[in-house]
Write a protein that holds these residues in place. Sequence first.
Motif, PDB file in Angstrom:
ATOM      1  N   GLN A 132      65.035  61.250  -5.385  1.00  0.00           N
ATOM      2  CA  GLN A 132      63.667  60.872  -5.049  1.00  0.00           C
ATOM      3  C   GLN A 132      63.566  60.854  -3.532  1.00  0.00           C
ATOM      4  O   GLN A 132      64.298  60.121  -2.866  1.00  0.00           O
ATOM      5  CB  GLN A 132      63.321  59.501  -5.635  1.00  0.00           C
ATOM      6  CG  GLN A 132      61.872  59.103  -5.433  1.00  0.00           C
ATOM      7  CD  GLN A 132      61.504  57.844  -6.207  1.00  0.00           C
ATOM      8  OE1 GLN A 132      62.364  57.205  -6.800  1.00  0.00           O
ATOM      9  NE2 GLN A 132      60.240  57.488  -6.215  1.00  0.00           N
ATOM     10  N   VAL A 133      62.671  61.681  -2.993  1.00  0.00           N
ATOM     11  CA  VAL A 133      62.531  61.822  -1.544  1.00  0.00           C
ATOM     12  C   VAL A 133      61.272  61.093  -1.086  1.00  0.00           C
ATOM     13  O   VAL A 133      60.185  61.301  -1.635  1.00  0.00           O
ATOM     14  CB  VAL A 133      62.463  63.310  -1.133  1.00  0.00           C
ATOM     15  CG1 VAL A 133      62.337  63.437   0.380  1.00  0.00           C
ATOM     16  CG2 VAL A 133      63.691  64.054  -1.636  1.00  0.00           C
ATOM     17  N   TYR A 168      63.571  51.831  -8.594  1.00  0.00           N
ATOM     18  CA  TYR A 168      63.003  51.810  -7.256  1.00  0.00           C
ATOM     19  C   TYR A 168      61.473  51.889  -7.338  1.00  0.00           C
ATOM     20  O   TYR A 168      60.925  52.647  -8.128  1.00  0.00           O
ATOM     21  CB  TYR A 168      63.497  53.001  -6.428  1.00  0.00           C
ATOM     22  CG  TYR A 168      64.954  52.944  -6.043  1.00  0.00           C
ATOM     23  CD1 TYR A 168      65.413  52.024  -5.100  1.00  0.00           C
ATOM     24  CD2 TYR A 168      65.870  53.808  -6.616  1.00  0.00           C
ATOM     25  CE1 TYR A 168      66.751  51.981  -4.740  1.00  0.00           C
ATOM     26  CE2 TYR A 168      67.212  53.778  -6.261  1.00  0.00           C
ATOM     27  CZ  TYR A 168      67.647  52.858  -5.325  1.00  0.00           C
ATOM     28  OH  TYR A 168      68.964  52.805  -4.973  1.00  0.00           O
ATOM     29  N   GLU A 169      60.818  51.096  -6.492  1.00  0.00           N
ATOM     30  CA  GLU A 169      59.373  51.201  -6.311  1.00  0.00           C
ATOM     31  C   GLU A 169      59.089  51.265  -4.817  1.00  0.00           C
ATOM     32  O   GLU A 169      59.781  50.619  -4.016  1.00  0.00           O
ATOM     33  CB  GLU A 169      58.654  49.994  -6.920  1.00  0.00           C
ATOM     34  CG  GLU A 169      58.752  49.928  -8.440  1.00  0.00           C
ATOM     35  CD  GLU A 169      58.019  48.710  -8.984  1.00  0.00           C
ATOM     36  OE1 GLU A 169      56.870  48.464  -8.558  1.00  0.00           O
ATOM     37  OE2 GLU A 169      58.607  48.002  -9.819  1.00  0.00           O
ATOM     38  N   THR A 197      74.074  54.399  -7.421  1.00  0.00           N
ATOM     39  CA  THR A 197      73.403  53.111  -7.259  1.00  0.00           C
ATOM     40  C   THR A 197      73.147  52.784  -5.783  1.00  0.00           C
ATOM     41  O   THR A 197      72.633  51.716  -5.465  1.00  0.00           O
ATOM     42  CB  THR A 197      74.239  51.983  -7.884  1.00  0.00           C
ATOM     43  OG1 THR A 197      75.551  52.000  -7.304  1.00  0.00           O
ATOM     44  CG2 THR A 197      74.344  52.164  -9.389  1.00  0.00           C
ATOM     45  N   LYS A 198      73.510  53.721  -4.896  1.00  0.00           N
ATOM     46  CA  LYS A 198      73.316  53.524  -3.466  1.00  0.00           C
ATOM     47  C   LYS A 198      72.452  54.655  -2.913  1.00  0.00           C
ATOM     48  O   LYS A 198      72.386  55.736  -3.503  1.00  0.00           O
ATOM     49  CB  LYS A 198      74.666  53.495  -2.742  1.00  0.00           C
ATOM     50  CG  LYS A 198      75.572  52.354  -3.194  1.00  0.00           C
ATOM     51  CD  LYS A 198      76.914  52.397  -2.464  1.00  0.00           C
ATOM     52  CE  LYS A 198      77.818  51.270  -2.939  1.00  0.00           C
ATOM     53  NZ  LYS A 198      79.146  51.306  -2.259  1.00  0.00           N
ATOM     54  N   PRO A 199      71.776  54.436  -1.773  1.00  0.00           N
ATOM     55  CA  PRO A 199      70.956  55.505  -1.177  1.00  0.00           C
ATOM     56  C   PRO A 199      71.807  56.739  -0.877  1.00  0.00           C
ATOM     57  O   PRO A 199      73.008  56.648  -0.644  1.00  0.00           O
ATOM     58  CB  PRO A 199      70.427  54.871   0.116  1.00  0.00           C
ATOM     59  CG  PRO A 199      70.462  53.404  -0.137  1.00  0.00           C
ATOM     60  CD  PRO A 199      71.661  53.170  -1.011  1.00  0.00           C
ATOM     61  N   TYR A 206      63.724  59.724   3.572  1.00  0.00           N
ATOM     62  CA  TYR A 206      64.721  58.934   2.865  1.00  0.00           C
ATOM     63  C   TYR A 206      64.924  59.503   1.459  1.00  0.00           C
ATOM     64  O   TYR A 206      63.974  59.999   0.841  1.00  0.00           O
ATOM     65  CB  TYR A 206      64.281  57.470   2.764  1.00  0.00           C
ATOM     66  CG  TYR A 206      63.986  56.842   4.102  1.00  0.00           C
ATOM     67  CD1 TYR A 206      64.942  56.080   4.765  1.00  0.00           C
ATOM     68  CD2 TYR A 206      62.733  57.002   4.709  1.00  0.00           C
ATOM     69  CE1 TYR A 206      64.668  55.496   6.000  1.00  0.00           C
ATOM     70  CE2 TYR A 206      62.455  56.427   5.945  1.00  0.00           C
ATOM     71  CZ  TYR A 206      63.421  55.685   6.581  1.00  0.00           C
ATOM     72  OH  TYR A 206      63.151  55.112   7.800  1.00  0.00           O
ATOM     73  N   THR A 207      66.158  59.430   0.974  1.00  0.00           N
ATOM     74  CA  THR A 207      66.465  59.952  -0.357  1.00  0.00           C
ATOM     75  C   THR A 207      67.220  58.908  -1.166  1.00  0.00           C
ATOM     76  O   THR A 207      68.119  58.246  -0.662  1.00  0.00           O
ATOM     77  CB  THR A 207      67.303  61.245  -0.273  1.00  0.00           C
ATOM     78  OG1 THR A 207      68.360  61.063   0.691  1.00  0.00           O
ATOM     79  CG2 THR A 207      66.454  62.423   0.143  1.00  0.00           C
ATOM     80  N   PHE A 208      66.845  58.804  -2.435  1.00  0.00           N
ATOM     81  CA  PHE A 208      67.459  57.859  -3.347  1.00  0.00           C
ATOM     82  C   PHE A 208      67.772  58.560  -4.660  1.00  0.00           C
ATOM     83  O   PHE A 208      67.011  59.427  -5.114  1.00  0.00           O
ATOM     84  CB  PHE A 208      66.523  56.678  -3.625  1.00  0.00           C
ATOM     85  CG  PHE A 208      66.132  55.901  -2.396  1.00  0.00           C
ATOM     86  CD1 PHE A 208      66.824  54.766  -2.029  1.00  0.00           C
ATOM     87  CD2 PHE A 208      65.067  56.321  -1.615  1.00  0.00           C
ATOM     88  CE1 PHE A 208      66.466  54.055  -0.881  1.00  0.00           C
ATOM     89  CE2 PHE A 208      64.700  55.624  -0.470  1.00  0.00           C
ATOM     90  CZ  PHE A 208      65.408  54.483  -0.113  1.00  0.00           C
ATOM     91  N   TRP A 209      68.889  58.199  -5.260  1.00  0.00           N
ATOM     92  CA  TRP A 209      69.230  58.747  -6.569  1.00  0.00           C
ATOM     93  C   TRP A 209      68.335  58.127  -7.639  1.00  0.00           C
ATOM     94  O   TRP A 209      68.027  56.938  -7.589  1.00  0.00           O
ATOM     95  CB  TRP A 209      70.691  58.459  -6.916  1.00  0.00           C
ATOM     96  CG  TRP A 209      71.689  59.133  -6.033  1.00  0.00           C
ATOM     97  CD1 TRP A 209      72.430  58.561  -5.045  1.00  0.00           C
ATOM     98  CD2 TRP A 209      72.074  60.514  -6.061  1.00  0.00           C
ATOM     99  NE1 TRP A 209      73.236  59.490  -4.452  1.00  0.00           N
ATOM    100  CE2 TRP A 209      73.051  60.704  -5.054  1.00  0.00           C
ATOM    101  CE3 TRP A 209      71.686  61.609  -6.838  1.00  0.00           C
ATOM    102  CZ2 TRP A 209      73.640  61.941  -4.810  1.00  0.00           C
ATOM    103  CZ3 TRP A 209      72.276  62.842  -6.594  1.00  0.00           C
ATOM    104  CH2 TRP A 209      73.241  63.006  -5.594  1.00  0.00           C
ATOM    105  N   LYS A 210      67.929  58.932  -8.598  1.00  0.00           N
ATOM    106  CA  LYS A 210      67.245  58.411  -9.778  1.00  0.00           C
ATOM    107  C   LYS A 210      68.335  57.895 -10.721  1.00  0.00           C
ATOM    108  O   LYS A 210      69.066  58.676 -11.318  1.00  0.00           O
ATOM    109  CB  LYS A 210      66.429  59.511 -10.447  1.00  0.00           C
ATOM    110  CG  LYS A 210      65.302  60.066  -9.572  1.00  0.00           C
ATOM    111  CD  LYS A 210      64.617  61.228 -10.239  1.00  0.00           C
ATOM    112  CE  LYS A 210      63.541  61.832  -9.358  1.00  0.00           C
ATOM    113  NZ  LYS A 210      62.913  63.034  -9.968  1.00  0.00           N
TER     114      LYS A 210
END
Length: 221
Positions: free
Chosen positions: A91-92, A127-128, A68-70, A118-122
């Motif tokens: 998600q990059v 996220y948008e 739930t965090k970057p 930047y990278t984020f967990w799916k």
Amino acid sequence: MENNTGFFKLINQRLQINLRANKKRKMKKITINAYQVALVFKKGVYKRMLTEGSYWLFGETAIIYEVTKPFYAPIELNILLQDAALANALQVIEVTDNEIVLQYENGLMKQVLTAGRYTFWKSAINYEFVKADISKIEITENISRTVLQNKLVAPYVRTYTVENYEKAVLFIDGKYVQALPSGVYCWWKNSITIIVGKADGKEVYIVSNKIPVAIARPYIF
């Protein structure tokens, strides 16, 4: 001879006990909870990704992340992305020098991403991302005025208001562009010079070729 045999058996037993003890010391159990992911390394080399469950590690270490965090890569991201399972879980977002990206979480404006990767967990968080080219003047991206006035976005925006009783004209890089009717105008803030010349509607304009040449109170952005 029998005494020697007993001695060697004793030594072998002790060796086996020591080996089992060393192996046990090198083994450790980790538990990955819901909404967590672990990256496993051995001697600094990435091995695999673990999802929810319990695991035994032998001579390995694990870094546990909250999805739930970057995500912040502990080593070069390109190396990690060679693992298809991990690449599919992330998600990059790439942002170039002349861009910004507006990041939304569950429909709410969260932050502005500047040049970088930047990278984020799916995950459960929706996220948008809205990418904007701020090297131009016009704001052609689908961004509401409310968001443009958000304190996170405002530093990248030039905003100007023409009141109902005012007349104004727009110059870009010293060239006349158009007359501006009353309203609120927003442009991206960059190295391009914008001048808004305005005057009270009751004032008299000197006009040459339909271009006002005597404009009171010019504003330079």
